[in-house]
Enzyme design. Sequence first.
Site, PDB file in Angstrom:
ATOM      1  CG  ASP A 377      18.911  31.965   6.796  1.00 11.85           C
ATOM      2  OD1 ASP A 377      19.098  31.610   7.961  1.00 11.85           O
ATOM      3  OD2 ASP A 377      19.816  32.403   6.071  1.00 11.85           O
ATOM      4  CD  GLU A1302      51.773  51.010   5.894  1.00 15.35           C
ATOM      5  OE1 GLU A1302      51.750  50.005   5.187  1.00 15.35           O
ATOM      6  OE2 GLU A1302      52.767  51.756   5.998  1.00 15.35           O
TER       7      GLU A1302
END
Length: 1371
Positions: A377, A1302
């Site tokens: 960057d 879950e």
Amino acid sequence: MGEVAADGERKESLVFAINGERFELSESDIDPSITLLEFLRSRTPFKSVKLGCGEGGCGACIVLLSKYDPVLDQVKDSTVSSCLTLVCSLNGCSITTAEGVGNSKDGFHPIQERFVGFHASQCGFCTPGMCVSVFSALVNAEKSNRSEPRPGFSKLTVTEAEKAIAGNLCRCTGYRPIADACKSFAADVDMEDLGYNSFWKKGESHEEKMSRLPAYNRNSSNLKFPEFLKKEIKAGANLASKGYHWYSPSSIEKLQSILQKNEADDGTSTKIVVGNTGAGYYKELEQYDNYIDLKHIPELSIIVKDQTGIEIGAAVTISKAIEVLKQESVGDFPLESKTVFKKIADHMEKIASGFVRNSGSVGGNLMMAQRKQFPSDIATILLPVDAIVNIMIGQKLEKLTLEEFLGRPPLDSRAILLSIKIPSWELTKDISSETDTKFLFETYRAASRPLGNALPYLNAAFLAEVSFCRNSTGATLNTCRLSFGAYASKHPIRASNVEEFLIGKVLSVGLLYEAIKLLETTVIPKDGISHSAYKSSLAVGFLFEFLSPLVDTPDQISGGLCNGDNSSMLRDYNSKIEDNNDKLNGTKFPTLLSSSKQNIQSGNDYPPVGQPVTKVGAAIQASGEAVFVDDIPAPGNCLYGAFVYSTEPLARVKSITFTSRSPPVGFNALISVKDIPGKNLGCTSIFGEEPLYADEFAQFAGDRIAFVVADTQKHADLAANLAVIDYDKDNLNPPILSVEEAVKRGSFFEVPPFLSPKQVGDFSKGMAEADRQILSAEIKLGSQYYFYMETQTALAMPDEDNSMVVYTSTQCPQIAHETIAQCLGLPANNIRVITRRLGGGFGGKSLRAVTAATACAVAAYKLQRPVRMYVNRKTDMIMAGGRHPMKITYSVGFKESGKITALKLDILIDAGVFPDVSIILPGAIVGSLKKYDWGALNFDLKLCKTNRPSRSAMRAPGEVQASFIAEAIIEHVASTLSVEVDTVRSINLHTYNSLGFFYKSAAGEPLEYTLPAIWDQLATSSSFHQRTEMIQEFNRSNKWRKRGISRVPVMQEMSVRPTPAKVSILSDGSIVVEVGGVDMGQGLWTKVKQVAAYGLGLIKPGGTEELLEKVRVIQSDTLSLIQGGFTGGSTTSESSCEAVRLCCNVLLERLTSLKEKSMEQTGTLEWETLILQAYQISVNLSANSLFIPDSTSMQYLNYGAAVEVNLLTGETTILRSDIIYDCGQSLNPAVDLGQIEGAYVQGIGFFMFEEYPTNSNGLVTANGTWSYKIPTLDTIPKQFNVEILNSGHHQKRVLSSKASGEPPLTLAVSVHCATRAAIVEARRQLGSWNGVDDPNSTAFQLEVPAVMPVVKERCGLDSVEKFLQWTMGTK
């Protein structure tokens, strides 16, 4: 090393401090390549630093590094990754680990206590790193000259508190409670915004809340730098050891002489070091001869500011550069320079994460870009501002533009970057001129995480000088510099042809269109790069975003970009640019997370069960004192192992050799199939068997071929990397690498009849009743990696009498025990497997972990020495298998009303090469699919055997895929009928009658079917219908951002398994509990402890809570408690709790007569006295039980989410999520809340972020934190509301509870559905620009995961071009 002595600086030892303790290492005692992490974990008692990735990408290994400056008499404190920091670079430094922040002996720090009280630690593996991050933020905030905060708070701000942990990964919690614990220290926090905790109750006043929080004394964050270090010479170390050299030159001249000498010693390798962060990206597979630390050369570490600009020494850290540029953005430079400095600093804050920026240097970043094509960057954003670099090659100094520097052939190791200069910018204003001139500078970045810690898909920076004529409209570009990088070009480029085209012309829609067409021929990613069209599209989007506010018809271009005000462009230019940024960067939240609500009802029927008791061991997890397998001190004579795996999917293994002629450093042995004394077994279970090592054939890329054993883990890993396998593929069939090929060749696993799900209803009849049909539509789903923070690990120790003790991080100690016994050919009573805690599991530590334990046991048995292994992240990702990929074909019939009458599914499941747990998938898929009333449900599910790694259970296996399949079908039906998706969902929810038809006996009583009530309640509590209208209005008024909302039901069948327990009461009245279940962060031990206190406390009225502190749950030991089974499927906590309750009932029965006698004699009952008496008369105070359940239970839940999509980049922002979850009567609402939020965020990962790709051989290519992106703090819902519904009594369930581990994961499909809804709006808009009202704009498949390139592609890669064409056509 005599040559260095001439420097007069020869320092033969290294002195530093760890947690205030002095460490002095002589040069013979240190290897220059050793990292601080290795040193801490192998040579000190401080084990809180964990190896999560070895790349600086996860934060598990963070320490606080303090350096004393004698000139300023100041200490600089910053976090660094110990996995990248080299010990030799630490001379004179002080290191603080989590143990040094606070511990059980000296007292915990308020940070650690608040992590406990906010329920912010689950598995605990990442917690020490989190705590050090927050501690560092507090230390540095206290040094600021801000005003004094309120008593009890720090000078930290909420934003800083959140950013402090933005680079730390956590796979368990979902981050919200961690953020709350951190924010509780911030001076500007609103206490009402802090979530559920154990300190205060709802409705208490601010003062009461403050009094209950663990007190924070600001002086406690004044770190004392050790006095003994202040006296040490501050020069870097110059060391020679075992043929290696570490140099710390103190001047450029000394650096030149070292480089000259090394050049003369031909054949020696040299590594230039500042922060060593590059080693996180470019993995080092060998050791260097020479290390040169540049940090002590003043010219490379200084920052020079004058009117010509700012010159930054190449060894200056990125963090320091940011700090200086931010200071100067308010300094004496011209306004234009301040703009440049501020924008560069803001952009640099998105590079890596804070703890990497603190040690990584600006020069190192640019050298990686120059030499190795690193997608920097910094290089891109410095290119348009005419940055200058100074380099030294040998004795020669050169000054180059950054563009020239990047364009040169890769520089060799003799070349040193000395400094980078950012020139000052100032407009020359001509007062007499008829024009006004503006200076513009912007930087851009598209990456999977907004706050950094992710490489960009593309970055860009644009600089322009624009003239506005005072008496006419229009803007002219006088200067224009456009740079683009990170799109797989060799280095960032200037789009000079586009610049030349634009300069001197008046900007118009037509000109912008021409410029964009030209840009498309300029930014062209090289062939073979993923998402190449997307990257070109990003370049177009960025340029459009930069120039569109300058075009003379902003009202037409603006929608969602500018404010649409058509008055004087010059006057409004700045506000347009600001508005442009706000609109494009999504809703500007002052902080990452806004306030979230947790609506939770605690139960009081079975105290302390039902209460939000804090997690067992959370405090020692926060201080790093909790012992994981790899924290167990290495026994004497211990060896270390690493797997050698196949890179071919199907091949004969002829031989294994090493690339070096001599054996690798530290090498001891190579263990393969021929060394197995018993059966070649890596895992055995009711599901099938898997070999430990490939016998003659490697069957998949990632197959275990052998096991290298060496004297350290590092040497074992290096040796495994140096292994060369000689393959032979003659006369072999080609491998099966797809489910389609498996079908062609009839390669399947059989599903036993008792696990095969039953068809529901008459499909043909249902199709005949339908008004409309969709035939043979297709969906494909990929895999997901577990990303437990602790990788697979084990320690095997030979014991007396031919026995073996194995410590392992597994969900299945019993299976590991049985496998090891058979593999070693020993009776099972010779094997002992011990598991205390897991650093995350999620199914990946079930059968996959058994092979690691078995491999260590075989090596230890053969060599008769302890052998341990900690699998590196790359190998773990290659071998893990992960979630099951699938190909789904469906046909569905439905009425005009949207009521579905019949559904047929053909599902091909890629199970990999061995069965593992795949045979449970069909039942799990169908069980979860039945959440809707499909009328009739017909299916053909095939488990395909392929030459890929065995897929294993991963949290909600099959269920999460089924949840997606169901919603994709509902969306397809809605788009075909052109009706609202929510209407189709609602009309297909079960009635109680249809529920019984689909689920049979599992449906329970009518009152237990809570889903319809929850569905309506959610619409009210989340303001679903009002928000739907608001979103429609938002989409009408914004061209470049679209929003979507979705509400989704989930229903999941759960089954409880037999589980053992043992409860023993010791003579002092303390209680020891053993259970079959393993705690991997899900709070199993905590719930078990509560139930034990409740069960034994029934001996006297009100006695349950006082026993809680007397209960200790101990590790799983397969010889102490047999039939432990496996931990998984969300129900092990409740079945372990019931087993404990049965034990307590037995003990109560044994104590009852004694209790009655005591009450008769004294009228009172003291627990300790009762137990002492029981011991005296030999009452058996140990009870075992095996809980065997008699029926299944079910789950009902549902949820909604709102998502915002940026149409120029494809970035999605989850603005809000609302979950209502039926937990029955929660055993511990704090634990269940953590499970709900954590599972949901893991689901967001599956649906939105986590790509797990392979190469053409099936070898996993996303093999670390650089390429595999799990959710982070900046990608979770901005507002995250959870309500846990207490749905009353369920006699057949354990204390009326339901599971929470879950099912919430499947709820995250709503985020994907909401994203799809936003894309539908974008496609409609695109259709209107194209001049066609395309009914098919809503008929498309949105892939999983819906990563940025996928979202942008579905919205239209050419949307900017289409828009500009439409604008030109309507003018």
